[in-house]
Scaffold this motif. Structure first.
Motif, mmCIF file in Angstrom:
data_model
loop_
_atom_site.group_PDB
_atom_site.id
_atom_site.type_symbol
_atom_site.label_atom_id
_atom_site.label_comp_id
_atom_site.label_asym_id
_atom_site.label_seq_id
_atom_site.Cartn_x
_atom_site.Cartn_y
_atom_site.Cartn_z
ATOM 1 N N HIS A 224 0.702 -1.307 -0.157
ATOM 2 C CA HIS A 224 0.029 0.086 0.188
ATOM 3 C C HIS A 224 0.849 1.397 0.185
ATOM 4 C CE1 HIS A 224 -3.399 2.439 1.010
ATOM 5 N NE2 HIS A 224 -2.629 3.102 1.948
ATOM 6 N N VAL A 225 1.762 1.383 0.891
ATOM 7 C CA VAL A 225 2.605 2.557 0.912
ATOM 8 C C VAL A 225 3.538 2.551 -0.109
ATOM 9 C CG1 VAL A 225 4.190 3.707 2.625
ATOM 10 C CG2 VAL A 225 2.348 2.421 3.411
ATOM 11 N N SER A 226 4.176 1.552 -0.646
ATOM 12 C CA SER A 226 4.904 1.549 -1.920
ATOM 13 C C SER A 226 4.216 2.250 -3.008
ATOM 14 C CB SER A 226 5.640 0.155 -1.963
ATOM 15 O OG SER A 226 6.444 -0.210 -1.050
ATOM 16 N N ARG A 227 3.148 1.601 -3.232
ATOM 17 C CA ARG A 227 2.485 2.077 -4.556
ATOM 18 C C ARG A 227 1.758 3.602 -4.509
ATOM 19 N NH1 ARG A 227 -1.098 -3.541 -4.302
ATOM 20 N NH2 ARG A 227 0.248 -4.795 -5.451
ATOM 21 N N ASP A 228 1.305 3.810 -3.274
ATOM 22 C CA ASP A 228 0.857 5.187 -3.075
ATOM 23 C C ASP A 228 2.341 6.085 -3.316
ATOM 24 O OD1 ASP A 228 -1.109 7.039 -1.740
ATOM 25 O OD2 ASP A 228 0.658 7.693 -0.927
ATOM 26 N N ASN A 229 3.401 5.914 -2.892
ATOM 27 C CA ASN A 229 4.405 6.646 -3.226
ATOM 28 C C ASN A 229 4.981 6.816 -4.767
ATOM 29 O OD1 ASN A 229 5.990 8.018 -0.959
ATOM 30 N ND2 ASN A 229 5.300 6.279 0.062
ATOM 31 N N HIS A 230 4.833 5.518 -5.264
ATOM 32 C CA HIS A 230 4.987 5.456 -6.477
ATOM 33 C C HIS A 230 3.933 6.349 -7.530
ATOM 34 C CE1 HIS A 230 8.623 3.250 -7.781
ATOM 35 N NE2 HIS A 230 8.134 2.124 -6.775
ATOM 36 N N ALA A 231 2.824 6.378 -6.971
ATOM 37 C CA ALA A 231 1.768 7.262 -7.671
ATOM 38 C C ALA A 231 2.044 8.519 -7.420
ATOM 39 C CB ALA A 231 0.296 6.824 -7.137
ATOM 40 N N ARG A 232 2.625 9.190 -6.458
ATOM 41 C CA ARG A 232 2.945 10.416 -5.993
ATOM 42 C C ARG A 232 4.350 10.872 -6.817
ATOM 43 N NH1 ARG A 232 0.598 12.463 -1.032
ATOM 44 N NH2 ARG A 232 -1.040 11.245 -0.542
ATOM 45 N N GLY A 233 5.013 9.976 -7.688
ATOM 46 C CA GLY A 233 6.122 10.393 -8.232
ATOM 47 C C GLY A 233 7.427 10.193 -7.214
ATOM 48 N N ARG A 234 7.274 9.578 -6.285
ATOM 49 C CA ARG A 234 8.235 9.171 -5.444
ATOM 50 C C ARG A 234 8.834 7.502 -5.333
ATOM 51 N NH1 ARG A 234 6.110 12.838 -0.312
ATOM 52 N NH2 ARG A 234 6.490 14.939 -0.913
ATOM 53 N N ILE A 235 9.995 7.293 -5.069
ATOM 54 C CA ILE A 235 10.582 6.069 -5.267
ATOM 55 C C ILE A 235 10.789 5.449 -3.797
ATOM 56 C CG2 ILE A 235 12.378 4.506 -6.162
ATOM 57 C CD1 ILE A 235 12.970 6.156 -8.272
ATOM 58 N N PRO A 236 10.281 4.367 -3.386
ATOM 59 C CA PRO A 236 10.553 3.936 -2.162
ATOM 60 C C PRO A 236 11.577 3.199 -2.062
ATOM 61 C CG PRO A 236 8.223 3.178 -2.934
ATOM 62 C CD PRO A 236 9.340 3.770 -3.973
ATOM 63 N N PHE A 237 12.155 3.592 -0.397
ATOM 64 C CA PHE A 237 13.380 2.724 -0.283
ATOM 65 C C PHE A 237 13.391 2.577 1.102
ATOM 66 C CE2 PHE A 237 14.503 7.094 0.552
ATOM 67 C CZ PHE A 237 15.482 6.821 1.920
ATOM 68 N N LEU A 238 14.419 1.488 1.783
ATOM 69 C CA LEU A 238 14.148 1.266 3.093
ATOM 70 C C LEU A 238 15.611 0.706 3.506
ATOM 71 C CD1 LEU A 238 13.885 -2.080 3.139
ATOM 72 C CD2 LEU A 238 11.350 -1.438 2.596
#
Length: 235
Positions: free
Chosen positions: A188-202
């Motif tokens: 959920h959080v990964s997809r939402d960030n991609h939709a906002r133009g941000r790449i998730p990392f951890l």
């Protein structure tokens, strides 16, 4: 923005998305202790010894990722480990099985607010005690799943730059393990960030292979190993 900013994530976060929270100036900055225990320096070997006394008071310990300063006497810098820095460069497509398969797949994922803070602090004190502070939720959005009136699992956003968001505190209460809740929240959080133009990392410890495997199975890959340090005043 170059992916190279992830080589110094604390500093880059403090001079961009979280600059309003940053304490310090010049080549060193940190988060307020009640927000997060992290301190960043602009580059390896930065001469920030004079500024550190105001940023790391006696009895406090700051944590650093990637870059470390030059230090004079009176400080203890300890290499804790090398963490796996993982990144999800492309959105993970929805697929059958995104739920948990145990009847909890319909449980709502909600954005957590101030009214949920005590529940979040209780859960993180139990399963994520070293890095979550009273005001950590000020860093970004946090999401959770409640089951039977209890906060069963959470995931949130911590450090970040213009084009990147660090996911953090992906954890499940021991009473609700094995139901796929962490995976649902991660996606959920990964997809939402991609939709906002941000790449998730951890960041994750190599000593937690179960978590590493979860991330590998859900769109993340190892970007690099990144050194993790603690800094405190010597006794």
């Amino acid at each position: 923005m170059s992916e190279g900013v992830l080589d110094n994530p604390i500093w880059q976060s403090l001079i961009s998305r979280h600059r309003a929270l940053a304490l310090g100036d010049g080549a060193v900055a940190r988060y307020p202790a009640q927000v997060a225990p992290f301190l960043g320096v602009a580059e390896d070997g930065a001469d920030v010894d004079a500024a550190l006394a105001a940023l790391v008071p006696a009895g406090d310990t700051a944590l650093l990722l990637g870059r470390k300063p030059a230090l004079g006497t009176g400080w203890e810098l300890r290499h804790l480990t090398d963490l796996a820095q993982m990144i999800c460069r492309a959105p993970v497509a929805s697929a059958d099985g995104d739920g948990d398969g145990d009847g909890d797949g319909d449980a709502a994922i909600i954005e957590l607010g101030v009214e949920h803070r005590e529940d979040v602090l209780a859960l993180t004190a139990l399963v994520y005690p070293h890095y979550f502070r009273a005001r950590t939720m000020d860093l970004g959005r946090y999401f959770g799943i409640y089951l039977d009136g209890r906060l069963a699992a959470i995931a949130g956003e911590r450090m970040g730059m213009d084009e990147y968001t660090e996911l953090s505190a992906i954890c499940t209460h021991p009473d609700f393990l094995g139901r796929g809740l962490a995976r649902r929240l991660l996606l959920h959080v990964s997809r939402d960030n991609h939709a906002r133009g941000r790449i998730p990392f951890l960041h994750v410890s190599h000593e937690n292979p179960r978590a590493v495997e979860l991330y590998l199975r859900n769109g993340f890959e190892l970007r690099r190993d990144i050194p993790f340090w603690s800094l405190r005043r010597a006794d």
